[in-house]
Design a protein around this motif. Structure first.
Motif, short mmCIF file in Angstrom:
data_model
loop_
_atom_site.label_atom_id
_atom_site.label_comp_id
_atom_site.label_asym_id
_atom_site.label_seq_id
_atom_site.Cartn_x
_atom_site.Cartn_y
_atom_site.Cartn_z
N PHE A 43 0.83 -1.20 0.00
CA PHE A 43 0.00 0.00 0.00
C PHE A 43 0.86 1.25 0.00
CE2 PHE A 43 -1.95 3.54 2.21
CZ PHE A 43 -3.06 3.73 1.41
N ASN A 44 0.49 2.18 -0.85
CA ASN A 44 1.14 3.48 -0.90
C ASN A 44 0.20 4.45 -1.60
OD1 ASN A 44 2.11 4.02 -3.85
ND2 ASN A 44 2.52 1.85 -3.47
N PRO A 45 0.38 5.75 -1.38
CA PRO A 45 -0.57 6.73 -1.93
C PRO A 45 -0.45 6.96 -3.43
CG PRO A 45 1.20 7.84 -0.75
CD PRO A 45 1.36 6.38 -0.48
N LEU A 46 0.58 6.39 -4.08
CA LEU A 46 0.72 6.56 -5.52
C LEU A 46 0.00 5.49 -6.32
CD1 LEU A 46 4.50 7.56 -5.84
CD2 LEU A 46 2.51 9.07 -5.72
N ILE A 106 -4.64 1.28 -8.75
CA ILE A 106 -4.78 2.17 -9.89
C ILE A 106 -3.48 2.23 -10.68
CG2 ILE A 106 -6.57 3.61 -8.83
CD1 ILE A 106 -4.40 5.65 -8.11
N GLU A 107 -3.58 2.63 -11.92
CA GLU A 107 -2.40 2.84 -12.76
C GLU A 107 -2.30 4.31 -13.09
OE1 GLU A 107 -2.90 0.26 -16.10
OE2 GLU A 107 -2.33 -1.54 -14.97
N PRO A 142 10.93 4.43 1.43
CA PRO A 142 9.74 4.68 2.25
C PRO A 142 9.01 5.97 1.90
CG PRO A 142 11.65 5.51 3.38
CD PRO A 142 12.16 4.96 2.06
N TYR A 143 9.40 6.62 0.78
CA TYR A 143 8.91 7.98 0.52
C TYR A 143 7.59 7.99 -0.25
CZ TYR A 143 13.69 8.93 1.91
OH TYR A 143 14.87 8.97 2.59
N TYR A 144 7.51 7.21 -1.33
CA TYR A 144 6.32 7.16 -2.18
C TYR A 144 5.86 8.57 -2.54
CZ TYR A 144 6.13 2.23 -0.91
OH TYR A 144 6.43 0.91 -0.73
N GLN A 145 6.78 9.33 -3.10
CA GLN A 145 6.47 10.71 -3.45
C GLN A 145 7.00 11.01 -4.84
OE1 GLN A 145 7.71 13.59 -0.58
NE2 GLN A 145 7.31 15.34 -1.91
#
Length: 239
Positions: A108-111, A136-137, A168-171
């Protein structure tokens, strides 16, 4: 329900800062594929407006650009295809892919995931979603400026790409700049763009390493500019 509205404000709050445009009133003819060049890159620590005693790290890049038909920039209303933020994969039974459905899915990550609140019900394919998390893509056409950062771990090493989008950034520091041609798209355009990358952690991540910014832009038709890199800088505040 607009999927863009549900997620976009968080994403843009992380990745896009201020952008400034200075155009030429009578530019010459250029190819319709945009071309860019680096004009400047700088670093500063800036007080956060809501927390004046707290600073954030700001890297500002300034690009020169040329484009033959002037179709540069995206409006805030450009959220439908081909400028939608993401796609929702649907399986053969008409259902989206839920987190945990496959071992090959990313954590799981916000991207890579979209979370639906429990107090709302949304129809996606054949599924009624409430409190669910689906895969999502991301659509690269949602953005029109793309950023990668490279650094030298030691003075005698080569520059290597820093993976902000991984753990760990997912940015992502990709973003959007607004429509630059104020009249119509069928005219040549050139000028400068200044784009800010903001983070609370640039200094702590890179410390005294040299850093380079790599970037390119897309026009509205999806034409990709040349890819360029800045000169190396160290994230130090000038005395």
């Amino acid at each position: 329900m607009s999927k863009y509205n549900r997620n976009n404000f968080l994403a843009l709050g992380l990745i896009i800062g201020s952008l400034f445009f200075m155009g030429c009133p009578t530019p010459p003819e250029f190819p319709n594929t945009p071309a860019i060049s680096f004009r400047d890159v700088s670093f500063e620590k800036r007080p956060i407006e809501a927390q004046p005693n707290v600073t954030e790290d700001v890297i500002t890049i300034t690009l020169g650009f040329e484009d033959g038909d002037g179709d540069l920039g995206l409006a805030s209303s450009d959220i439908e295809q081909p400028y939608n933020q993401f796609f929702v994969p649907i399986d053969i039974e008409g259902f989206p892919i839920f987190i945990g459905d496959s071992d090959t899915l990313p954590p799981f990550n916000p991207l890579d995931y979209l979370v639906f609140p429990e107090d709302d019900t949304v129809i996606v394919g054949n599924a009624r979603l409430s409190g669910d998390t689906i895969y999502i893509e991301r659509n690269p056409r949602f953005y029109n400026i793309f950023i990668d950062m490279y650094y030298k771990p030691t003075n005698d090493s080569e520059f290597i790409k820093f993976d902000w989008e991984g753990p760990p950034y997912y940015q992502s520091f990709n973003g959007r700049f607004p429509i630059l041609n104020t009249e119509d798209y069928e005219r040549p355009l050139n000028g400068e763009l200044s784009y800010e990358l903001k983070s609370s952690g640039f200094s702590s991540v890179f410390r005294d390493s040299e850093v380079k910014i790599e970037t390119y832009i897309l026009d509205r038709a999806g034409n990709k500019s040349n890819v360029i890199q800045s000169d190396p800088i160290k994230l130090e505040v000038p005395e």
